[in-house]
Each structure stands twice: as structure tokens, then as C-alpha cells.
Design a protein around this motif. Structure first.
Motif, PDB file in Angstrom:
ATOM      1  N   PRO A 139      12.192  17.619  -6.831  1.00 14.39           N
ATOM      2  CA  PRO A 139      11.323  17.417  -5.788  1.00 14.39           C
ATOM      3  C   PRO A 139      12.061  18.241  -4.597  1.00 14.39           C
ATOM      4  N   ARG A 140      13.136  18.504  -4.418  1.00 11.37           N
ATOM      5  CA  ARG A 140      13.559  19.211  -3.307  1.00 11.37           C
ATOM      6  C   ARG A 140      13.492  20.589  -3.427  1.00 11.37           C
ATOM      7  N   LEU A 141      13.142  21.178  -4.584  1.00  8.49           N
ATOM      8  CA  LEU A 141      12.412  22.730  -4.755  1.00  8.49           C
ATOM      9  C   LEU A 141      10.682  22.652  -4.412  1.00  8.49           C
ATOM     10  N   ALA A 142      10.271  21.526  -4.088  1.00 11.16           N
ATOM     11  CA  ALA A 142       8.830  21.353  -4.060  1.00 11.16           C
ATOM     12  C   ALA A 142       8.407  22.073  -2.888  1.00 11.16           C
ATOM     13  N   SER A 143       7.523  22.820  -2.664  1.00 12.52           N
ATOM     14  CA  SER A 143       6.849  23.705  -1.547  1.00 12.52           C
ATOM     15  C   SER A 143       5.420  23.697  -1.506  1.00 12.52           C
ATOM     16  N   PRO A 144       4.780  22.908  -0.898  1.00 11.85           N
ATOM     17  CA  PRO A 144       3.178  22.894  -0.965  1.00 11.85           C
ATOM     18  C   PRO A 144       2.568  24.350  -0.364  1.00 11.85           C
ATOM     19  N   ALA A 145       3.362  24.992   0.495  1.00 17.34           N
ATOM     20  CA  ALA A 145       2.805  26.080   1.057  1.00 17.34           C
ATOM     21  C   ALA A 145       2.993  27.096  -0.257  1.00 17.34           C
ATOM     22  N   LEU A 146       4.017  27.088  -1.038  1.00 16.03           N
ATOM     23  CA  LEU A 146       4.331  28.150  -1.908  1.00 16.03           C
ATOM     24  C   LEU A 146       3.040  28.053  -2.991  1.00 16.03           C
ATOM     25  N   LEU A 147       2.791  26.840  -3.448  1.00 18.01           N
ATOM     26  CA  LEU A 147       1.852  26.345  -4.522  1.00 18.01           C
ATOM     27  C   LEU A 147       0.629  26.629  -4.113  1.00 18.01           C
ATOM     28  N   SER A 148       0.276  26.622  -2.758  1.00 18.11           N
ATOM     29  CA  SER A 148      -0.976  27.113  -2.335  1.00 18.11           C
ATOM     30  C   SER A 148      -1.043  28.551  -2.152  1.00 18.11           C
ATOM     31  N   HIS A 149      -0.010  29.498  -1.923  1.00 15.31           N
ATOM     32  CA  HIS A 149       0.107  30.815  -2.136  1.00 15.31           C
ATOM     33  C   HIS A 149      -0.401  31.152  -3.402  1.00 15.31           C
ATOM     34  N   LEU A 150       0.559  30.661  -4.086  1.00 19.20           N
ATOM     35  CA  LEU A 150       0.486  30.947  -5.744  1.00 19.20           C
ATOM     36  C   LEU A 150      -1.081  30.746  -6.292  1.00 19.20           C
ATOM     37  N   LEU A 151      -1.634  29.523  -5.963  1.00 18.56           N
ATOM     38  CA  LEU A 151      -3.036  29.376  -6.424  1.00 18.56           C
ATOM     39  C   LEU A 151      -4.031  30.202  -5.709  1.00 18.56           C
ATOM     40  N   ALA A 152      -3.681  30.595  -4.492  1.00 16.01           N
ATOM     41  CA  ALA A 152      -4.555  31.892  -3.799  1.00 16.01           C
ATOM     42  C   ALA A 152      -4.541  33.067  -4.561  1.00 16.01           C
ATOM     43  N   ALA A 153      -3.220  33.484  -4.855  1.00 16.03           N
ATOM     44  CA  ALA A 153      -3.088  34.655  -5.593  1.00 16.03           C
ATOM     45  C   ALA A 153      -3.749  34.723  -6.948  1.00 16.03           C
TER      46      ALA A 153
END
Length: 288
Positions: A139-153
Motif C-alpha cells: 500500500p505504501r507504493l500506491a499513488s492514485p495520481a499515478l494510476l489516474s495518469h496511467l489510465l488517461a494515457a
């Protein structure tokens, strides 16, 4: 019509998850996927191999290698035949993709990618899946912002081609925010406000401004855009519920069934009862 709510899998705590057609089939042993359903979340699918068929909002699509399917919240759809399909499905809540709403208005439910773009899109899904797995395990590696960017990409990589920008399209981009505001107002209040002037007054624009912005974004005027949204919901209710026509009319904000019938006949060329008999769940011409 089955209302489907987002229920994340164990460990999927960020409003995004990746599964496959094979996993969908294994979870759905009663084949409920073949019946009309209306999700409150996005489903984005890529067909890596195989063939099949899918239906969304009264349109049928043949699926083959390279097919991309984007089911947006509120769409009525069914996986009519995915027994031989292979590829990923990405499920995500609307808030997981906050900055990419405009393409959802004009992008079709299904389109085709060439081999190169399919390969890149599949790699984008793989990257997203790896990050989701890491977030679930650590969980400490979780980044909602990163996941959102990867989804947008991923979505941007797979979207259908658009014409190269010109001076005219750059100028027209000034209308984008106006249209988005109008579109959101229509989505929220189309059962209450059947006139563009109602939305214009609430938003602080004049009708001509909304009409220009809507025509620039969609190729149709503000009134036609509003009418088509009302009509789509009317078709959904008639085809996928057993509510009487009068009840459908009231749910859509019409004062009486006569006004609704006049509106529906003007848009489709037939009265609501005839359309339901032709395209409803028990009609011979049903596509969903």
C-alpha cells in the motif's frame, strides 16, 4: 434492465481494476452479461484476439482483433457474444479519470485500432495492471495520481484518430469549456429543463453562445443535443423497462403523455408504443 454498481475486487481500493474477458466469463457462469445492463462506472475493453459481438444503446458492433469498446456510465449494453474473445477489460469509476471527460461525449462505443496502436494500448494496460498489483501488495507504493495518469494515457493511446489541429480548430477550442458546462447541465437536468434557454439562464450564457459551442464540439446545435439526450433516455425506458408510456413520460419531465408522444414521434417517426413493440425486450427487432 439490470443496474450494475461498481463493486471493487479485493485489493482494488483506487476505483480502477483490470480483468480479462476470460475472467469475466468465469465469474458469470449464468451468462448475465448477455442481458441488458446499465453500469454506473466505465468499462474500457480491448480485443487482443478472437471475435464476438456487443450491443450498446441500440447499436450492434462486431468485435474482432483490435476492437476497442468504451462503455460509459449510464449506457445500456450487453455482451451478446464474447465466448471467443480474449483481451483486457479496465473497470473504473468516473472520478478515476477526472480530466478526460470531453472524449466520452463524441467517442463511439466501439472502434477499431490498427496493429501498432493495439500493441501500444495493450502495453499501456499491462503497465496499469502492474502498478495496480504493486499498490495492492504494498500500500505504501500506491499513488492514485499515478494510476489516474496511467489510465488517461491508456485512453488517449486508444482513442480514434482526430484531424490535425488547424487555425479554425484552435479557435474553436475556446468553446470547449462552454460546451462541457452545457453538457453537464443537460446530463443533470434534462428531465426538468427541456429548453436550451433554461440551461442558458442557469449557466449565465445566452442561447446563441451555447448553440455555437455545442455545434463546434458535436456538429449539432444545442437544442438537437438536448433533444437527443431526452430521446435516448426515452428509448432506454421503453425498451428496457415495463413502465407504462405515461409513467415514462412523467419520469422524463413531460406534463402529459400527449406531449411526450408528439416529441417522440417527431424524433423517430413512430409513437412510443410502436417503438417499444419493435425494439423492446420482447420485440422481434430488439437489438439489446
Amino acid at each position: 434492465m439490470r443496474q450494475v454498481h461498481y463493486l471493487p475486487a479485493v485489493g482494488s481500493t483506487h476505483g480502477v481494476e483490470v480483468l480479462s474477458f476470460a475472467a469475466l466469463r468465469s465469474m458469470d457462469i449464468h451468462r448475465r452479461r448477455t442481458q441488458p445492463q446499465r453500469p454506473d462506472f466505465h468499462v474500457f475493453a480491448l480485443l487482443g484476439s478472437g471475435t464476438g459481438s456487443h450491443e450498446a444503446d441500440f447499436h450492434s458492433y462486431r468485435l474482432k482483433e483490435g476492437s476497442a469498446v468504451w462503455i460509459r456510465p449510464g449506457m445500456v449494453h450487453r455482451w451478446s457474444d464474447i465466448d471467443a474473445c480474449d483481451g483486457p477489460l479496465v473497470l473504473f469509476r468516473p472520478e478515476a479519470l477526472p480530466g478526460l471527460t470531453a472524449p466520452g461525449t463524441t467517442t463511439p462505443a466501439c472502434w477499431q485500432l490498427d496493429h501498432q496502436r493495439l500493441s501500444l494500448a495493450l502495453h499501456a494496460v499491462e503497465h496499469l495492471s502492474i502498478e495496480l498489483g504493486a499498490a495492492a501488495r504494498t500500500p505504501r507504493l500506491a499513488s492514485p495520481a499515478l494510476l489516474s495518469h496511467l489510465l488517461a494515457a491508456l485512453i488517449l493511446r486508444a482513442l480514434p484518430d482526430t484531424p490535425a489541429p488547424t487555425d479554425a480548430t484552435r479557435t474553436s477550442s475556446r468553446h470547449t469549456e462552454v460546451f462541457r458546462t452545457y453538457r453537464d447541465s443537460v446530463e443533470e437536468r434534462f428531465t426538468d429543463w427541456h429548453h436550451v434557454a433554461d440551461h442558458a439562464e442557469a449557466l449565465g450564457y445566452d442561447v446563441r453562445t451555447l448553440t455555437r459551442a455545442t455545434r463546434t464540439a458535436t456538429g449539432t446545435g444545442a437544442k438537437a443535443f438536448l433533444d437527443q439526450r431526452i430521446l435516448l433516455e426515452a428509448k432506454r425506458l421503453l425498451a428496457h423497462t415495463d413502465s407504462p408510456v405515461g409513467s415514462c413520460a412523467r419520469r422524463l419531465g413531460f406534463r402529459d403523455v400527449g406531449n411526450f408522444t408528439t416529441f417522440f414521434r417527431r424524433q423517430t417517426g413512430m409513437p412510443p408504443a410502436t417503438w417499444r413493440a419493435t425494439y423492446g425486450a420482447d420485440g422481434a427487432g430488439s437489438s439489446v
